[in-house]
Design an enzyme around this catalytic site. Structure first.
Site, PDB file in Angstrom:
ATOM      1  N   LYS A  90       1.143   4.184  -2.901  1.00 33.51           N
ATOM      2  CA  LYS A  90       0.794   5.580  -2.632  1.00 33.51           C
ATOM      3  C   LYS A  90       1.994   6.509  -2.804  1.00 33.51           C
ATOM      4  O   LYS A  90       1.847   7.659  -3.242  1.00 33.51           O
ATOM      5  CB  LYS A  90       0.197   5.705  -1.236  1.00 33.51           C
ATOM      6  CG  LYS A  90      -1.141   4.986  -1.068  1.00 33.51           C
ATOM      7  CD  LYS A  90      -2.186   5.504  -2.060  1.00 33.51           C
ATOM      8  CE  LYS A  90      -3.559   4.896  -1.806  1.00 33.51           C
ATOM      9  NZ  LYS A  90      -4.596   5.438  -2.712  1.00 33.51           N
TER      10      LYS A  90
ATOM     11  N   TYR B  68       0.838  -1.208   0.000  1.00 28.78           N
ATOM     12  CA  TYR B  68       0.000   0.000   0.000  1.00 28.78           C
ATOM     13  C   TYR B  68       0.873   1.259   0.000  1.00 28.78           C
ATOM     14  O   TYR B  68       0.652   2.190  -0.781  1.00 28.78           O
ATOM     15  CB  TYR B  68      -0.909  -0.017   1.226  1.00 28.78           C
ATOM     16  CG  TYR B  68      -1.895   1.117   1.280  1.00 28.78           C
ATOM     17  CD1 TYR B  68      -3.082   1.071   0.545  1.00 28.78           C
ATOM     18  CD2 TYR B  68      -1.667   2.241   2.080  1.00 28.78           C
ATOM     19  CE1 TYR B  68      -3.995   2.106   0.598  1.00 28.78           C
ATOM     20  CE2 TYR B  68      -2.574   3.280   2.138  1.00 28.78           C
ATOM     21  CZ  TYR B  68      -3.739   3.206   1.400  1.00 28.78           C
ATOM     22  OH  TYR B  68      -4.649   4.242   1.452  1.00 28.78           O
TER      23      TYR B  68
END
Length: 255
Positions: free
Chosen positions: A165, A161
């Site tokens: 990002k 994740y």
């Protein structure tokens, strides 16, 4: 060149916005605020009830399209529908994303690849496709990518994740540089934990209370607070802001 000014009420009247992941959470909050401020909104989402959600928000100013941002044909078809109904696209908000969490030594290839495919590659492909529409229109545009505090600081079990990002932030800067010549502003937003329905469940109890103690302002955020920044970035007030990452985290990343 003289300063043209902007609407100090931050209205985006008659603008057309595409919002991925707009059927719930942060995306829905942005869709509702955009419509309140005069825009028309196309919600792209994988949820089966996306059309019903759009009707709940506004029968006249919202449309819901089931769209998979990891599939080129699905995206192309959805963009065509928006242009066919509303005639143009002025704003793109990339909200669609996934959080598949595991520790770095054990995370599966599936978790890693699915996270990158949806969060990073899918967002890029939407940027690319919508930017080409904006370039053809010759009227500039605003692109807003949802990143995360995980792009800036390390969070346990967030390796895929966080990588996706951080990629969003890096991508945003390059797109801002390349597309400035077309008057397309590209910016990112990096929130802390936001209390959507899923956020409230995931951070309930002792886990949430411990996490809030790490935040100088002592609380998590609300979807409406992210929507406010998304409105700001979509408005003419930010015509000179591009390539930036606005952090909404109660001071968590300043420590």
């Amino acid at each position: 060149m003289s300063f043209q000014g902007f609407d100090k009420n931050f209205n985006i009247t008659d603008k057309v916005a595409v919002i991925t992941g707009g059927a719930s959470g942060i995306g829905r909050a942005i869709a509702e605020l955009y419509i309140e401020k005069g825009a028309k909104v196309a919600i792209f989402d994988l949820k089966d009830d996306v059309n019903e959600v759009a009707k709940e928000i506004s029968i006249e100013k919202a449309m819901g399209i089931k769209c998979d941002i990891t599939d080129n044909e699905s995206m192309d078809s959805a963009i065509y529908e928006v242009k066919d109904k509303f005639g143009k696209i002025d704003i793109l908000v990339n909200c669609a994303g996934i959080a598949l969490l595991d520790d770095a030594e054990n995370i599966s290839d599936h978790y890693w690849q699915k996270t990158l495919d949806l969060n990073l590659t899918g967002s890029f492909k939407m940027c690319q496709k919508v930017a080409n529409v904006m370039i053809e229109q010759r009227n500039g545009g605003k692109i807003i990518n949802l990143a995360s505090q995980a792009a800036i600081i390390a969070l346990d079990n967030h390796v895929a994740y966080g990588a996706s990002k951080a990629g969003i932030v890096g991508m945003t800067k390059v797109l801002a540089l390349e597309w400035a010549q077309f008057q397309i502003n590209v910016n990112a937003i990096s929130p802390t934990v936001i209390l959507t329905d899923l956020g409230q469940k995931a951070w309930a109890g002792e886990k949430g209370e411990k996490a809030k103690k790490e935040i100088p302002l002592g609380r998590f955020g609300y979807p409406e607070e992210v929507a406010a920044i998304a409105l700001f970035l979509a408005s003419d007030a930010t015509n000179l802001i591009t390539g930036e990452n606005i952090v909404i985290d109660g001071g968590n990343t300043i420590k």
